[in-house]
Design an enzyme around this catalytic site. Structure first.
Site, mmCIF file in Angstrom:
data_model
loop_
_atom_site.group_PDB
_atom_site.id
_atom_site.type_symbol
_atom_site.label_atom_id
_atom_site.label_comp_id
_atom_site.label_asym_id
_atom_site.label_seq_id
_atom_site.Cartn_x
_atom_site.Cartn_y
_atom_site.Cartn_z
ATOM 1 N N ASP A 184 0.775 -0.840 -0.150
ATOM 2 C CA ASP A 184 0.231 0.161 -0.322
ATOM 3 C C ASP A 184 0.461 1.520 0.060
ATOM 4 O O ASP A 184 1.698 1.038 1.348
ATOM 5 C CB ASP A 184 -0.507 0.129 1.623
ATOM 6 N N GLU A 268 -1.467 -1.751 -5.443
ATOM 7 C CA GLU A 268 -2.751 -1.087 -6.892
ATOM 8 C C GLU A 268 -2.532 -0.408 -8.307
ATOM 9 O O GLU A 268 -1.769 0.768 -8.339
ATOM 10 C CB GLU A 268 -2.987 0.485 -5.727
ATOM 11 N N CYS A 335 -12.077 -4.392 5.735
ATOM 12 C CA CYS A 335 -12.212 -5.458 6.615
ATOM 13 C C CYS A 335 -11.025 -6.750 6.430
ATOM 14 O O CYS A 335 -11.797 -7.528 6.027
ATOM 15 C CB CYS A 335 -12.738 -5.649 7.753
ATOM 16 N N CYS A 338 -12.928 -9.680 8.362
ATOM 17 C CA CYS A 338 -13.646 -10.537 7.912
ATOM 18 C C CYS A 338 -14.918 -10.135 6.804
ATOM 19 O O CYS A 338 -15.872 -10.624 6.812
ATOM 20 C CB CYS A 338 -14.986 -10.059 9.050
ATOM 21 N N CYS A 354 -12.913 -1.876 11.959
ATOM 22 C CA CYS A 354 -14.595 -2.254 12.042
ATOM 23 C C CYS A 354 -15.771 -2.185 12.398
ATOM 24 O O CYS A 354 -15.596 -2.971 14.111
ATOM 25 C CB CYS A 354 -13.952 -4.211 11.217
ATOM 26 N N CYS A 357 -17.201 -6.390 12.706
ATOM 27 C CA CYS A 357 -15.833 -6.997 13.666
ATOM 28 C C CYS A 357 -15.101 -6.887 15.030
ATOM 29 O O CYS A 357 -15.049 -7.195 15.614
ATOM 30 C CB CYS A 357 -14.682 -8.545 13.029
ATOM 31 N N ASP A 364 -2.782 1.842 6.651
ATOM 32 C CA ASP A 364 -1.730 1.313 5.977
ATOM 33 C C ASP A 364 -2.127 -0.455 6.190
ATOM 34 O O ASP A 364 -2.164 -1.397 4.817
ATOM 35 C CB ASP A 364 -1.153 2.023 6.279
#
Ligand SMILES: [Zn+2]
Length: 405
Positions: A184, A268, A335, A338, A354, A357, A364
């Site tokens: 990232d 990305e 997330c 989950c 999150c 969860c 990051d």
């Protein structure tokens, strides 16, 4: 496998040689601007653009004309290379796949002092033969490998350099590692890897920045165009070049390290420009890094991100590894634990919590894990890696260019 590698050396010039080098660069710049003017005018009049072959024909006409006959003193192949660059620049400018590219701009004296020669240059020990110039000595700082394909001569912060692009046969490489990693790229941390490694941001060259600020204040106090002003100006140019070198060096260190340790790198597919835009946010929810990304800093980041990708791609190619670009949609809102998607989970720039969860971790780190997961998904089921980026609109349409003129 055949790869291309560049070797750079500093030329040992005399004032006479420098004079000749500046002249050659000036001819190339002139030809670029002349051809650019021609094409911009055609664009305005709604005529089709002239491409390389036609521009070469025009170059011939210019050379034989009385007014522009001085161009004969320029190396004809170097001039043609410049037309080739312009051809490429126009094609990139209209390429919808490259939204970051604009139509070419004017080349300015002092800013663009370079020329490229595709053939007829020779090496002999510590000397290089440059057509129209002759033999010039250079600092032989590293051994030249492979077959030289072209030579670029350029001026930076008071010194002339040559960059030789060589073709090297390296056999079929096999990457030593089998691991896969997600990366990232961000502002606070330059790069966060899914295995927990973090690279500091580029603005860690604060020391230089402060010095630059002082030197610039110094310049403001001097009488414009005086001898001292010129000297100060040169000092600032050297400092700029030093900062750029540091940054380049830092990026190379990062990309070499990542490329050495992982066979598959997932990144990305950032359309960098769009990303910078989003930093401003919207009226309702302004971005929290507007200042940080503003102005120069932002353009440096943009450049650093695309440069990082470029370096990773070619370094992986040399080593037999791979780079996979995935669709960046929702990597920061999902997330990694989950899979729940909710923009509200992103509590702040740094924190991810999150809403489903309750998992809490660095934003990051979370994004890097999501990028890795997306990479695995693409590799496992052949999902198209670049879903939405294809739909992106071209930033500049033909019409808007005409309006700009
Ligand atoms: Zn969760």
């Amino acid at each position: 496998m055949l790869i291309r590698k560049a070797f750079q050396y500093q030329l040992k010039t005399t004032p006479e040689i420098e004079q000749m080098l500046f002249e050659q660069a000036a001819f190339c710049r002139f030809v670029w601007n002349k051809a650019l003017e021609l094409n911009l005018r055609r664009l305005k009049d709604g005529l089709p653009l002239l491409w390389f072959a036609e521009l070469c024909f025009w170059l011939k006409l210019w050379k034989s004309s009385e007014e522009l006959g001085f161009l004969k003193a320029g190396d004809s192949q170097a001039l043609q290379q410049r037309l080739k660059d312009l051809d490429r620049a126009f094609k990139d400018g209209f390429d919808k796949q490259q939204p970051n590219k604009r139509i070419p701009i004017w080349r300015k004296k002092g800013k663009d002092e370079s020329f490229r020669i595709p053939q007829r240059f020779k090496f002999d020990g510590n000397r290089v033969y440059i057509p129209k110039i002759g033999w010039v000595c250079f600092r032989n700082s590293r051994k030249l490998e492979g077959k030289p394909k072209n030579l670029t001569v350029s001026y930076r912060a008071g010194k002339w350099y040559i960059s030789v692009q060589c073709e090297i046969e390296i056999g079929e490489p096999q990457h030593p590692s089998h691991s896969i990693v997600g990366i990232d790229l961000g502002v606070k941390r330059f790069a966060t890897l899914s295995d927990g490694v973090v690279y500091e941001p580029l603005n860690s060259f604060k020391k230089h920045q402060q010095k630059l600020k002082r030197e610039q204040q110094n310049l403001a106090r001097k009488v414009k165009f005086s001898a001292n002003w010129q000297k100060q100006k040169a000092r600032i140019a050297r400092l700029h070049s030093k900062i750029a070198d540091c940054r380049k060096d830092y990026l190379h260190k990062i990309t070499t390290k990542i490329s050495n340790s992982h066979a598959m790198i997932i990144i990305e597919d950032l359309q960098v420009r769009n990303m910078s835009k989003s930093a401003k946010g919207t009226l309702d929810s302004p971005g929290s890094h507007v200042c940080q990304k503003a102005g120069l800093n932002r353009s440096i980041l943009d450049q650093a991100w695309s440069e990082t990708r470029r370096q990773l791609e070619y370094k992986q190619q040399w080593k037999g590894g791979d780079v996979l670009a995935i669709n960046p949609a929702r990597t920061s809102q999902t997330c990694s634990c989950c899979g729940h998607i909710d923009p509200a989970s992103r509590v702040s720039q740094a924190l991810f919590n999150c809403t489903n969860c309750g998992k809490e971790l660095n934003a990051d780190d979370n994004a890097a894990l999501n990028i890795l997961a997306a990479g695995h998904a693409v590799l496992a089921c052949g999902e198209p890696p670049l879903g939405s980026s294809m739909k992106q609109e071209p930033v500049q349409s033909r019409k808007s260019i005409a309006a700009y003129l």
